[in-house]
Design a protein around this motif. Structure first.
Motif, PDB file in Angstrom:
ATOM      1  N   ILE A 177       0.836  -1.211   0.000  1.00 20.76           N
ATOM      2  CA  ILE A 177       0.000   0.000   0.000  1.00 20.76           C
ATOM      3  C   ILE A 177       0.866   1.253   0.000  1.00 20.76           C
ATOM      4  CG2 ILE A 177      -1.632   1.382   1.347  1.00 20.76           C
ATOM      5  CD1 ILE A 177      -3.147  -0.996   2.007  1.00 20.76           C
ATOM      6  N   PHE A 179       3.834   1.632  -0.987  1.00 17.48           N
ATOM      7  CA  PHE A 179       4.514   1.782  -2.266  1.00 17.48           C
ATOM      8  C   PHE A 179       3.571   2.363  -3.328  1.00 17.48           C
ATOM      9  CE2 PHE A 179       5.709   0.352  -6.449  1.00 17.48           C
ATOM     10  CZ  PHE A 179       7.036   0.761  -6.500  1.00 17.48           C
ATOM     11  N   LEU A 180       2.355   1.816  -3.388  1.00 17.07           N
ATOM     12  CA  LEU A 180       1.393   2.284  -4.395  1.00 17.07           C
ATOM     13  C   LEU A 180       1.032   3.749  -4.156  1.00 17.07           C
ATOM     14  CD1 LEU A 180      -0.849  -0.894  -4.673  1.00 17.07           C
ATOM     15  CD2 LEU A 180       0.413   0.166  -6.555  1.00 17.07           C
ATOM     16  N   LEU A 181       0.878   4.112  -2.888  1.00 18.12           N
ATOM     17  CA  LEU A 181       0.521   5.513  -2.592  1.00 18.12           C
ATOM     18  C   LEU A 181       1.648   6.465  -3.020  1.00 18.12           C
ATOM     19  CD1 LEU A 181      -1.337   5.190   0.823  1.00 18.12           C
ATOM     20  CD2 LEU A 181      -2.324   5.747  -1.402  1.00 18.12           C
ATOM     21  N   LYS A 183       3.166   6.297  -5.595  1.00 23.71           N
ATOM     22  CA  LYS A 183       3.083   6.425  -7.061  1.00 23.71           C
ATOM     23  C   LYS A 183       1.826   7.176  -7.496  1.00 23.71           C
ATOM     24  CE  LYS A 183       6.729   3.959  -7.927  1.00 23.71           C
ATOM     25  NZ  LYS A 183       7.872   4.386  -8.736  1.00 23.71           N
ATOM     26  N   LYS A 184       1.206   7.861  -6.559  1.00 26.45           N
ATOM     27  CA  LYS A 184      -0.081   8.517  -6.839  1.00 26.45           C
ATOM     28  C   LYS A 184      -0.026   9.415  -8.074  1.00 26.45           C
ATOM     29  CE  LYS A 184      -4.108   8.115  -4.859  1.00 26.45           C
ATOM     30  NZ  LYS A 184      -4.232   8.176  -3.422  1.00 26.45           N
ATOM     31  N   LYS A 186       1.789   9.220 -10.741  1.00 21.33           N
ATOM     32  CA  LYS A 186       1.802   8.407 -11.965  1.00 21.33           C
ATOM     33  C   LYS A 186       0.407   7.841 -12.242  1.00 21.33           C
ATOM     34  CE  LYS A 186       6.355   7.477 -13.036  1.00 21.33           C
ATOM     35  NZ  LYS A 186       7.536   6.706 -13.161  1.00 21.33           N
ATOM     36  N   ILE A 187      -0.273   7.464 -11.175  1.00 21.61           N
ATOM     37  CA  ILE A 187      -1.616   6.900 -11.342  1.00 21.61           C
ATOM     38  C   ILE A 187      -2.570   7.975 -11.872  1.00 21.61           C
ATOM     39  CG2 ILE A 187      -3.560   5.807 -10.156  1.00 21.61           C
ATOM     40  CD1 ILE A 187      -1.424   4.631  -8.171  1.00 21.61           C
ATOM     41  N   LEU A 188      -2.472   9.167 -11.309  1.00 21.98           N
ATOM     42  CA  LEU A 188      -3.331  10.266 -11.774  1.00 21.98           C
ATOM     43  C   LEU A 188      -3.028  10.599 -13.236  1.00 21.98           C
ATOM     44  CD1 LEU A 188      -3.189  12.544  -8.607  1.00 21.98           C
ATOM     45  CD2 LEU A 188      -5.203  11.346  -9.483  1.00 21.98           C
ATOM     46  N   PHE A 190      -1.888   8.589 -15.447  1.00 23.70           N
ATOM     47  CA  PHE A 190      -2.416   7.471 -16.252  1.00 23.70           C
ATOM     48  C   PHE A 190      -3.912   7.677 -16.511  1.00 23.70           C
ATOM     49  CE2 PHE A 190      -4.654   3.439 -16.531  1.00 23.70           C
ATOM     50  CZ  PHE A 190      -3.927   2.744 -17.485  1.00 23.70           C
ATOM     51  N   GLU A 191      -4.631   8.007 -15.458  1.00 25.24           N
ATOM     52  CA  GLU A 191      -6.087   8.207 -15.598  1.00 25.24           C
ATOM     53  C   GLU A 191      -6.381   9.333 -16.578  1.00 25.24           C
ATOM     54  OE1 GLU A 191      -7.254   8.877 -11.520  1.00 25.24           O
ATOM     55  OE2 GLU A 191      -8.011   6.822 -11.324  1.00 25.24           O
ATOM     56  N   LYS A 194      -5.547   8.292 -20.205  1.00 26.66           N
ATOM     57  CA  LYS A 194      -6.486   7.309 -20.768  1.00 26.66           C
ATOM     58  C   LYS A 194      -7.914   7.847 -20.810  1.00 26.66           C
ATOM     59  CE  LYS A 194      -3.661   3.824 -21.283  1.00 26.66           C
ATOM     60  NZ  LYS A 194      -3.527   2.867 -22.380  1.00 26.66           N
ATOM     61  N   TYR A 196     -10.028   8.575 -18.250  1.00 25.50           N
ATOM     62  CA  TYR A 196     -11.017   8.080 -17.290  1.00 25.50           C
ATOM     63  C   TYR A 196     -11.917   9.230 -16.853  1.00 25.50           C
ATOM     64  CZ  TYR A 196      -9.108   3.430 -16.982  1.00 25.50           C
ATOM     65  OH  TYR A 196      -8.741   2.151 -17.287  1.00 25.50           O
ATOM     66  N   ILE A 198     -12.941  11.007 -14.614  1.00 25.94           N
ATOM     67  CA  ILE A 198     -12.728  11.317 -13.207  1.00 25.94           C
ATOM     68  C   ILE A 198     -12.368  12.788 -13.080  1.00 25.94           C
ATOM     69  CG2 ILE A 198     -11.098  10.933 -11.304  1.00 25.94           C
ATOM     70  CD1 ILE A 198     -11.013   7.983 -12.681  1.00 25.94           C
ATOM     71  N   HIS A 200     -10.379  15.679 -11.973  1.00 32.26           N
ATOM     72  CA  HIS A 200      -9.026  15.806 -11.435  1.00 32.26           C
ATOM     73  C   HIS A 200      -8.818  17.137 -10.730  1.00 32.26           C
ATOM     74  CE1 HIS A 200      -7.448  12.087 -12.932  1.00 32.26           C
ATOM     75  NE2 HIS A 200      -8.095  12.296 -14.038  1.00 32.26           N
TER      76      HIS A 200
END
Ligand code: SF4
Lengths: 200, 464
Positions: A177, A179-181, A183-184, A186-188, A190-191, A194, A196, A198, A200
Motif C-alpha cells: 500500500i 509503495f502504491l501511494l 506512485k499517486k 503516476k496513477i493520476l 495514467f487516468e 487514458k 477516465y 474522473i 481531477h
C-alpha cells in the motif's frame, strides 16, 4: 508487517497434496470481520472430529512434531482467494510454508502477511518430509537473504526463487500500500491520459 | 509485434513498472462482498487512507446470505454483523451496494455482467477467486486477497507480475446434451488442477465462438480450478449483443466508440503463447467428478481410474468410491443447481426443459438457487418456477448458498450432492459432505431419477 530475514526452526510434515483453502480454514469460520483469531480453526476438520474430539491421527496433534515451518505436499493453497487461510496459518504460529508448488493467490496472500512460501523441487521436498518424519527434532534453516533452505547440520540445501521486490518488502517489513501511494502522481497521470471520467 | 487478447488488455493498463519487480496495473472495476472486504476497510481506516475511486467499486451481499425469507432479519448473529458491516462501510465511503433484497442483488459474478458493469477490455478484480468469470467478455478479471483489496481501495492499482500465456482451443461441434460445464470439466480433467498456475488462459475455437455468453461465463469461471488466475474469450457479436442496453453499458456514441475498440481486442493471427492445448469437441461428453478436486472428473459413462497414490486413495476414501467402479446408478440424495458457475437463466431453462412433466425422486432434496434477483424474477416470469414447483423442486432466493455452505444451506455429513458449483473439496458443502460436480442437465436428471444416469439417452431431438 513483521520483518523476515532468517529462521531456524523445527518443522511439521504434512505429506498431503492439493491442500486447498477450504481445508486450511473452512468457510463457516469466515464470519469474523477481524484478521486475528483464525489460528484456532486452522485445518479444523482434520484436527478435530465432527463431535469436537481431537483427531489424534492428524499430524498437528502429534506432540512429537512442532515448529514454525510447515512442509506440505504439492500444490499447496489451491482453491479460494480467502486471505483468512494465510491469517489462520500465521495466527497458529507458522512463519514459513515449504512445498513443491503453490497456488498463485495463496502465494501472494502469504507474502502480503509476512508468511514466506518456499518452493523447493519435488526431490528436495521428499528429502525434507523423510528427514522430519524420521527425526522430528530436525531443524530447518531458512535464509531469505541468501534464498536458501538447509537441513541444519547436513549438506542438504537448496536455493529457492523469490521476486526481488517481494524479497525487499519482507526483509524491510514493507507492504504494497505504501509503495502504491507513493506512485499517486503516476496513477493520476495514467487516468488523465487514458481519459477516465474522473474529476481531477 | 503480434499480441494476444491478454497482452492487449494488460498493456493498456500498465501504469508503471518496477525494475526487476512487478508492474503497477490499473484496475477499472473492483467488486466487493461481505466476507473478504471488512478487514480491508479496517486497514485503510486505521491508516487514515481514503478510498481512492469509490465510484469504481460495486458491492453485493452474497456469500453469507440466507436463501429463504430474505425480508426477515438474518438469524445468525455473525452473518448479520458481517452484512451490517458491509452496509456501513459502503455508506461511509460512497460505494454502491446491492444489498439483500435489492432488485439487483445477487452473486457478484452474476450481477456485474447482468448490469453491464463487466465490459470487454477492462481489468476487473474482486476478493473472490471466481472473478475469472468476467473474462468471458474479453476482460482481464482475477481474484485477489484481502490485502490486495485494500491496495485497490487505496490506489485503484495492484502490483502484479505479468503471467504467462496459455491457450486452450476446442474445435468441432458439441454433441447433444454436452454443455459448457462439461467442456470445462473435461478440460480440467485432462490438464489437472495446477496446469494453469502462473498462466492466464485464453479459450479459442469453434466451441467457444458458438457458445452463449452464459456458457462462456461458466467456462471462464472455472479457469481457477486448473490453477489459472483467469480465463478469457475474445469479444465478438455475441458479446456485444449481450452488453447492449444493459443498465451500465455505454449507450449511443459512447457505445460506438467502445465497439470500435472492442473489435480490435482479439488475439492477432500468429501471436505466440507460452503453452497451447487442443481438444476435439467430438470427444467431450457429459462429465461428473468422483473425487475431492475438480480435476478428478470422468465422462459419466466411464469408470473411476485406478491410480495408486496416497492422495488419490485419501480422496476416494472420503467419497466412499472405489477404483474402477462406474457411478451410473449411484444413489444421490441432494441436488444443488446454483453458484456463480451455473445459476444464470440459461441454466434454469435447461433444467426446466428436462424436468417439465416429470417428478423429482422422493429421496432427493433439490435446491434451485438463482444467481441474482434478476434471474429469480426471470424464472418466475418465464413460467419456469411453475415447472419446478410442480415437479417438487424448491426455488430459493439468490446467493452463493450451498456452493460454500456459509449460510444454512449445508449438505449433511456423508451425503452425496450432485452440484452445479465449481468445487468438490472435502467439506466444501458442509462438514463431511460429498460433492459431485456436473452440468445443470446432469443435476436435473439426477434429481428426477434419485441416482446418477446418463441423461443424453433421454433427450428429445430438440434439446440443445
Ligand atoms: S457461488 Fe460459490 S464460487 Fe461463486 S462466488 Fe459464491 S462462493 Fe464463490
Amino acid at each position: 508487517m513483521e520483518k523476515f530475514t532468517t529462521l531456524l526452526s523445527r518443522a511439521i510434515p504434512l505429506a498431503i497434496e492439493n491442500v486447498d483453502t477450504d481445508q486450511i480454514i473452512p468457510a463457516r469460520f469466515l464470519k469474523s470481520i477481524q484478521k486475528n483469531g483464525f489460528g484456532k480453526n486452522v485445518f479444523r476438520d482434520w484436527r478435530y472430529h465432527k463431535d469436537h474430539r481431537i483427531n489424534s491421527n492428524f499430524i498437528l496433534n502429534n506432540a512429537a512434531y512442532s515448529g514454525k515451518i510447515l512442509v506440505a505436499g504439492n500444490n499447496f493453497g489451491c482453491g479460494s482467494s480467502r486471505e483468512h487461510a494465510a491469517w489462520a496459518l500465521t495466527d497458529y504460529g507458522f512463519k514459513v510454508i515449504v512445498s513443491s508448488f503453490f497456488a498463485d493467490i495463496f502465494k501472494e496472500n502469504a507474502l502480503n502477511n509476512g508468511l514466506l512460501p518456499v518452493q523447493v523441487t519435488p526431490e528436495f521436498l521428499k528429502v525434507l518430509l523423510d528427514k522430519i518424519e524420521e527425526t522430528p527434532e530436525t531443524q530447518l534453516e531458512i535464509n531469505l537473504v541468501a534464498q536458501t533452505i538447509t537441513v541444519e547440520g547436513t549438506s542438504f540445501k537448496e536455493h529457492f526463487a523469490i521476486n526481488s521486490y517481494k524479497k525487499r518488502c519482507l526483509i524491510n517489513g514493507y507492504d504494497d500500500i505504501g509503495f502504491l501511494l507513493s506512485k499517486k502522481n503516476k496513477i493520476l497521470a495514467f487516468e488523465r491520459q487514458k481519459g477516465y471520467p474522473i474529476d481531477h | 509485434m503480434k499480441k494476444t487478447l491478454f497482452d492487449k488488455v494488460w498493456d493498456a493498463h500498465v501504469v508503471d513498472a518496477i525494475e526487476d519487480g512487478p508492474q503497477i496495473l490499473y484496475i477499472d472495476q473492483h467488486l466487493i462482498h461481505e466476507v473478504t472486504s471488512p478487514q480491508a476497510f479496517n486497514e485503510l481506516e486505521n491508516r487514515g487512507i481514503p478510498i481512492f475511486r469509490p465510484q469504481q467499486v460495486t458491492a453485493s451481499a452474497d456469500h453469507n446470505t440466507p436463501t429463504q425469507n430474505q425480508h426477515l432479519p438474518i438469524k445468525d448473529e455473525r452473518s448479520r454483523k458481517q452484512l451490517q458491516q458491509l452496509s456501513q462501510n459502503c455508506k461511509k465511503n460512497g460505494i454502491t451496494l446491492y444489498n439483500l433484497g435489492h432488485k439487483y442483488n445477487g452473486i457478484v459474478h452474476v450481477i456485474a455482467p447482468e448490469l453491464g458493469i463487466t465490459q470487454p477490455g477492462m481489468t476487473i478484480v474482486c476478493g473472490d477467486s471466481h472473478t475469472s468469470t468476467h473474462g468471458a467478455f474479453g476482460a482481464i478479471a482475477f481474484g485477489i486477497g484481502t490485502s490486495q483489496v485494500a491496495q485497490v481501495f487505496a490506489s485503484q492499482c495492484l502490483l502484479q507480475t505479468k503471467p504467462k500465456s496459455l491457450r486452450v482451443t476446442v474445435n468441432g461441434t458439441l454433441k447433444k446434451g454436452v454443455l459448457p460445464k462439461d467442456v470445462i470439466l473435461y478440460i480440467i480433467s485432462k490438464l489437472g488442477t495446477n496446469s494453469g498456475t502462473g498462466y492466464f488462459c485464453e479459450y479459442a475455437g469453434d466451441v467457444f465462438k458458438n457458445m452463449s455468453m452464459e456458457g462462456r461465463m461458466t467456462v471462464c469461471n472455472m479457469s481457477i480450478e486448473m490453477g489459472a488466475r483467469g480465463g478469457m474469450i475474445a469479444p465478438d457479436e455475441t458479446t456485444f449483443d449481450y452488453i447492449k442496453n444493459r443498465k451500465f453499458a455505454p449507450k449511443g456514441k459512447a457505445l460506438e466508440q467502445k465497439l470500435a475498440y472492442w473489435k480490435t481486442l482479439a488475439t492477432d493471427e500468429g501471436a505466440a503463447f507460452d503453452k497451447e492445448y487442443f481438444f476435439d469437441a467430438n470427444d467431450i461428453a457429459p462429465m461428473i467428478t468422483y473425487g475431492t478436486n475438480p480435476g478428478m472428473g470422468i465422462k459419466i459413462t466411464e469408470t473411476i481410474p485406478k491410480i495408486n497414490t496416497p492422495s488419490f486413495e485419501k480422496s476416494l476414501a472420503y467419497m466412499n468410491f472405489k477404483k474402477g467402479e462406474s457411478l451410473i446408478n449411484q444413489a444421490v440424495n441432494y441436488v444443488f443447481i446454483g453458484s456463480c458457475t451455473n445459476s444464470r437463466i440459461e441454466d434454469f431453462r435447461i433444467a426446466a426443459h428436462f424436468i417439465k412433466g416429470k417428478n423429482k425422486a422422493t429421496n432427493v432434496t433439490a435446491w434451485l438457487v438463482p444467481g441474482s434477483k434478476q434471474v429469480e424474477t426471470q424464472i418466475i416470469e418465464e413460467g419456469l418456477k411453475d415447472i419446478f414447483t410442480k415437479a417438487g423442486f424448491e426455488l430459493r432466493q439468490p446467493g452463493c448458498s450451498a456452493c460454500l455452505a456459509m449460510n444454512d444451506d449445508k449438505i449433511p455429513e456423508g451425503e452425496y450432492c450432485m452440484s452445479t458449483s465449481n468445487r468438490n473439496f472435502e467439506g466444501r458443502q458442509g462438514q463431511g459432505a460429498r460433492t459431485i460436480l456436473a452440468s445443470p442437465l446432469v443435476a436435473a436428471a439426477t434429481a428426477i431419477e434419485g441416482k446418477i444416469i446418463d441423461p443424453t439417452k433421454y433427450l428429445s431431438d430438440v434439446f440443445v
